[in-house]
Scaffold this motif. Structure first.
Motif, mmCIF file in Angstrom:
data_model
loop_
_atom_site.group_PDB
_atom_site.id
_atom_site.type_symbol
_atom_site.label_atom_id
_atom_site.label_comp_id
_atom_site.label_asym_id
_atom_site.label_seq_id
_atom_site.Cartn_x
_atom_site.Cartn_y
_atom_site.Cartn_z
ATOM 1 N N UNK A 178 0.838 -1.196 0.031
ATOM 2 C CA UNK A 178 0.018 0.063 -0.091
ATOM 3 C C UNK A 178 0.959 1.335 0.074
ATOM 4 N N UNK A 179 0.508 2.076 -0.755
ATOM 5 C CA UNK A 179 1.329 3.173 -1.161
ATOM 6 C C UNK A 179 0.820 4.560 -0.244
ATOM 7 N N UNK A 180 1.843 5.385 0.023
ATOM 8 C CA UNK A 180 1.479 6.881 0.794
ATOM 9 C C UNK A 180 2.229 7.864 0.157
ATOM 10 N N UNK A 181 1.458 8.840 -0.603
ATOM 11 C CA UNK A 181 2.278 9.882 -1.523
ATOM 12 C C UNK A 181 2.218 11.119 -0.746
ATOM 13 N N UNK A 189 -1.513 10.716 0.289
ATOM 14 C CA UNK A 189 -2.810 10.106 -0.422
ATOM 15 C C UNK A 189 -2.430 8.482 -0.340
ATOM 16 N N UNK A 190 -3.256 7.942 0.425
ATOM 17 C CA UNK A 190 -3.084 6.566 0.537
ATOM 18 C C UNK A 190 -3.846 5.851 -0.703
ATOM 19 N N UNK A 268 -10.687 -0.882 0.529
ATOM 20 C CA UNK A 268 -9.979 -0.403 -0.708
ATOM 21 C C UNK A 268 -9.766 1.302 -0.365
ATOM 22 N N UNK A 269 -8.540 1.791 -0.099
ATOM 23 C CA UNK A 269 -8.114 2.985 -0.080
ATOM 24 C C UNK A 269 -7.730 3.668 -1.315
ATOM 25 N N UNK A 270 -8.485 4.771 -1.607
ATOM 26 C CA UNK A 270 -7.912 5.690 -2.890
ATOM 27 C C UNK A 270 -8.595 5.051 -4.261
ATOM 28 N N UNK A 271 -9.605 4.584 -4.154
ATOM 29 C CA UNK A 271 -9.987 4.176 -5.547
ATOM 30 C C UNK A 271 -10.093 5.570 -6.505
#
Lengths: 600, 600
Positions: A178-181, A189-190, A268-271
């Motif tokens: 899982x990414x965190x920008x 932004x997850x 689901x995070x950040x669709x």
């Protein structure tokens, strides 16, 4: 199905006579926790769990939580019961006073949690997860983050979750993707999917605060590159009110063998590329933060094991006293005998009873050690208790949950054919219990934690201290009398435990795979030493009270306690007599067959 | 979920090298059972079970059997698969030749049954029950009854059921109340309700022959006053065709934890006063007749335990080889390790594998002893084998089914979180397995049968003979080499078993409750001696073949067998080291707490 009845007398006995909570209550933060207050908490907790939570146990299994278009619907009655739980202040019982909590010791919170979860495991999982979020925020959150989230999480108006697992990253947390920008405004932004998220979405509270492990761009591989983020279901406005919905959702729920009321979500995070997260504890510090939650969670799962055993015990005992079949040997009463009089049923009941009481004592000592390790004024005392808590945590988790399964299985057996029929309810206890040896680190991982980390910690100081204390206690026990055989058996397995521990530590320098191979039987062996020591303390305390005439009407209970302890020593402890050989057998037989030849 | 694959090589090894089926096949009735025929049966049985039965395992659980207005509907595919099972002659494989059966030995039927039930437990229960009816009819039916029912039951065109249980009469069969009123024409009118009737009603066969225990008017109380009746779903016309529907029906189906495809019926007989039954074996002879079915049924349930373990083993092994998490200690391969390389997973797998193989050897020996006890020309040899079969039956049933639960639970654990999700299928194996320790006499009842009846039978001749044979075998094993530790451990538990058996027999004269109290750990102890003896035989046979170069390409299998045997001896057998103390502890701690004080 009979409702759960909290074993208040037994819990009080453990607190007062087995683990000595009185010493803890002398400490400064607990000056106001009087004897009467403790009793009131236990009694009210028992009442609430029996009257409000237990009646929802069967319906929770039957209906389960269901994913609808507008989110997860919990079974009938769950939302109201949760509201009552929050309004009655049960959620904040151990929470920090500055955020509206009642600041009681964790050991008392453990008693309350035991009651709630014995009444309804799936229900109680929800507030348990919120506790973990409170601890992580308290330890690692900024002042602003604490101000924003703590009060509502402590009260339970908002619930919390832990988001570790991804399909390829289960026990191997470091494999998560899982990414965190990072954004210009300091938020992130997850984006990614998480699985096995208990209570990841539901309708019992107005907001859900997800704690999510993710990777920032360019972070190191494995666990070193993981960061922890606060990801609320609804964003919070400046004034503390709920703002817009965050870009996250439950995609599906798992179909599980048990705990149907607890929605196990794929999240689901950040669709839509717009899931807002807030870093907590610094970049790449995620594992450290998560460990804060995990240690607590491991003890909590141990409590769930205890609860499955206790609920199974109550149901099995009721059934065995009621159900009549045949004529028990030696029975002098008229007609058919209640099956409790048959020896094999009696063996099952006494096995459940004695091991459940041993596990309870271990878990409460673990919680006490956490309290002492946090609050004792003397730093050296704190360090020692923290060491004890670290040592006991894998034992509480693994022994507690293994016995949850074993004992609920025995309880099914007591019911005979009726145990296999869902309507009697005992099958649910058994199905619910089966998850506990798996989650929050499988029991195999607990065993590796014990032999690979906890034994060697601080030069082996903590296990040495515990075994030394046990040996001293044994030496002071009388060699004759009704505890003589108990003393002999405890002495035997304690010596086995010492020899095994020394062997394991020696192997750590030579062949770590030997250590891993011996880990599981060692955990069981050491668990029975800890349980055996605490049960012996219980018997001696009971004996002392009986002899000094200070039983206060509890004489029958005290006599039953001594008999239960003896059963543990003489009919349960012998199952540990061969464990030393299993520990010290080494790894060669484990790997003697090549993987490709296993199925030949 | 991967389909079941029959362990044909392993089964063949047990038949040929562990229990010596060749001796049996020399007997007159089995002259035509050649080596090639045995191999063909195993291979075709394996194929049928994998291709036709295994694919229905999951759908059977999901859909379950359902009670509609016109009877019970089995899940999709069941009816066709059952027809194919019958048409391919699998049902009649051990049936009497004069009624169209193939007259093969039971030990070979056991192998086929293992395959079918490993592939699909709920499905295979149906033909298993029919087998019991065949045996009861063969032993106790009149010529006319045999002529009417045998052929169709042997072929499987009709299925059979056993009707013992009533709500108040479970383990206590003698408490049953179903009535059988004699009629002028020699038939009886049956009236009453039976519960827990597996496959009591279904759509897979054109007729169902119920064997029903009932009381005739004025019969003695308890088990002495019970008679057995043939109660067909459809009455049979003179010409053998199906006549009118009998006055019986399935009232409801139970909601069970597992084996959903097997309809567990509440059966009502004689709602309209017109349920026709035919006495079998004489009035008040019902228990004797039922025991014919029950002994067979107990071994069959033991097989079901074995099957749960085997299916769990196959699924867990597949998963453990496929799933990658973390890096195993000492791993030199690239990337993440398959979890089979982690020591705790390896321990679970080797525990399942070794105990499953031990149980298989016990069960096959039990079946062989039944064959020998029936067919050997020498009456004294027959008597001895019957004694051995009697001794082994409670062990096969209780040890087999306890390990079915323990091993399927370990298999769930190997799957980790995925094990708790129904879609992976391992949860079903675990749920299905949980009934086996309960039915056909709970495992507590099996333990009482072993210590209360089987030990004392024929002056203790049979257990003495078995232990003597084991001791001789141990004496002939080399004291050094890789089996040295095995020898020492087997020797130790065999001595414990002897001492325990002697103590139990001495107590039989003094305090029968001591015997009952020690029964359960004694059964486990003796099971491990029997398993230990047979596994030692397996290792020695494997060693001999390896050394003499007669492995015929099975060398890897033979080496794996020896390693598996050693694991059983060194990592499983030590769990029995304390059992003697538990057996000989006596009953006093069991009854130290009054019933009323248990819940204090």
């Amino acid at each position: 199905m009979a409702e759960y009845v909290a074993p208040t007398r037994e819990i009080r006995f453990v607190l007062d006579h087995v683990i000595d909570m009185a010493e803890l209550l002398k400490l400064e933060p607990f000056q106001e926790v009087s004897d009467d207050l403790v009793q009131a908490v236990l009694e009210e907790g028992g009442k609430f769990s029996s009257e409000k939570i237990s009646p929802l146990y069967a319906v929770g299994d039957r209906q389960g939580s269901v994913l609808a278009d507008d989110g997860v619907k919990t079974p009938d009655g769950f939302k109201d019961a949760y509201q009552a739980y929050v309004e009655n202040g049960w959620n904040g019982i151990c929470g920090p006073v500055e955020y509206g909590g009642q600041g009681m010791p964790q050991v008392l919170g453990t008693a309350v949690q035991e009651m709630m979860a014995s009444a309804n495991q799936a229900f109680t999982l929800c507030p348990i997860l919120g506790q973990g979020a409170v601890e992580a925020l308290e330890a690692h959150g900024t002042e602003e983050q604490q101000k924003t989230y703590m009060e509502k999480l402590v009260s339970g108006e908002w619930t919390g979750t832990m988001n570790l697992t991804e399909p390829q990253a289960g026990s191997d947390v470091g494999a998560l993707r899982t990414r965190a920008d990072p954004q210009a405004d300091g938020t992130y932004r997850i984006s990614g999917q998480k699985i096995f998220i208990s209570w990841g979405e539901h309708d019992m509270a107005e907001n859900i605060i997800h704690l999510v492990l993710a990777r920032t761009p360019g972070s190191p591989e494995g666990t070193k590159g993981i960061s922890l983020f606060i990801v609320p279901k609804y964003l919070i406005n400046e004034d503390g009110s709920l703002g817009e919905k965050n870009d996250l959702r439950a995609v599906s729920l798992e179909h599980k063998m048990g705990i149907h009321a607890s929605p196990t979500c794929v999240m689901s995070y950040g669709d839509n590329g717009n899931c807002v997260g807030y870093l907590i504890g610094g970049e790449n510090q995620g594992m450290r933060c998560m460990f804060t939650m995990m240690n607590n969670a491991r003890l909590n799962v141990g409590i769930l094991g205890l609860c499955a055993a206790e609920r199974g015990w109550q149901m099995a005992l009721d059934y065995a006293r009621d159900r009549r079949q045949g004529k028990a040997i030696g029975s002098t009463s008229e007609g058919k005998s209640p099956i409790i009089e048959h020896a094999d049923v009696r063996r099952m009941l006494m096995t459940i009873k004695s091991t459940t009481e041993a596990v309870r004592a271990i878990i409460y000592l673990n919680a006490l050690a956490l309290d002492m390790g946090r609050h004792h004024p003397d730093g050296e005392v704190r360090r020692k208790y923290r060491g004890l808590a670290d040592l006991l945590t894998p034992i509480s988790k693994a022994y507690g949950t293994d016995l949850g399964v074993e004992n609920s299985s025995l309880a099914v057996q007591v019911f005979g054919g009726m145990g296999y029929i869902e309507e009697t309810g005992i099958a649910q206890v058994f199905r619910d219990a089966r998850i506990h040896p798996i989650y929050e680190g499988t029991n195999g991982i607990q065993a590796m934690d014990l032999v690979g980390r906890k034994l060697a910690m601080d030069g082996g100081e903590h296990w040495q201290a515990f075994l030394g204390m046990t040996e001293d206690f044994i030496a002071a026990m009388p060699e004759i009398g009704e505890l003589a055989q108990y003393r002999e058996n405890l002495s035997r397995i304690t010596a086995d435990c010492r020899e095994s521990a020394e062997w394991l530590l020696a192997q750590q320098k030579q062949n770590m795979r030997d250590v891993a191979a011996g880990s599981v039987p060692f955990l069981r062996l050491m668990s029975m030493v800890v349980g055996g020591y605490l049960m012996a303390k219980a018997a001696v305390a009971a004996q002392t009270r009986l002899e000094s005439g200070t039983g206060n009407g509890d004489e029958d209970f005290l006599r039953a306690k001594i008999a239960t302890v003896r059963f543990y020593g003489e009919q349960v402890m012998p199952t540990a007599f061969g464990l030393k050989e299993m520990v010290m057998g080494g790894d060669s037989l484990f790997y003697a067959i090549e993987d490709d030849h296993m199925a030949l």
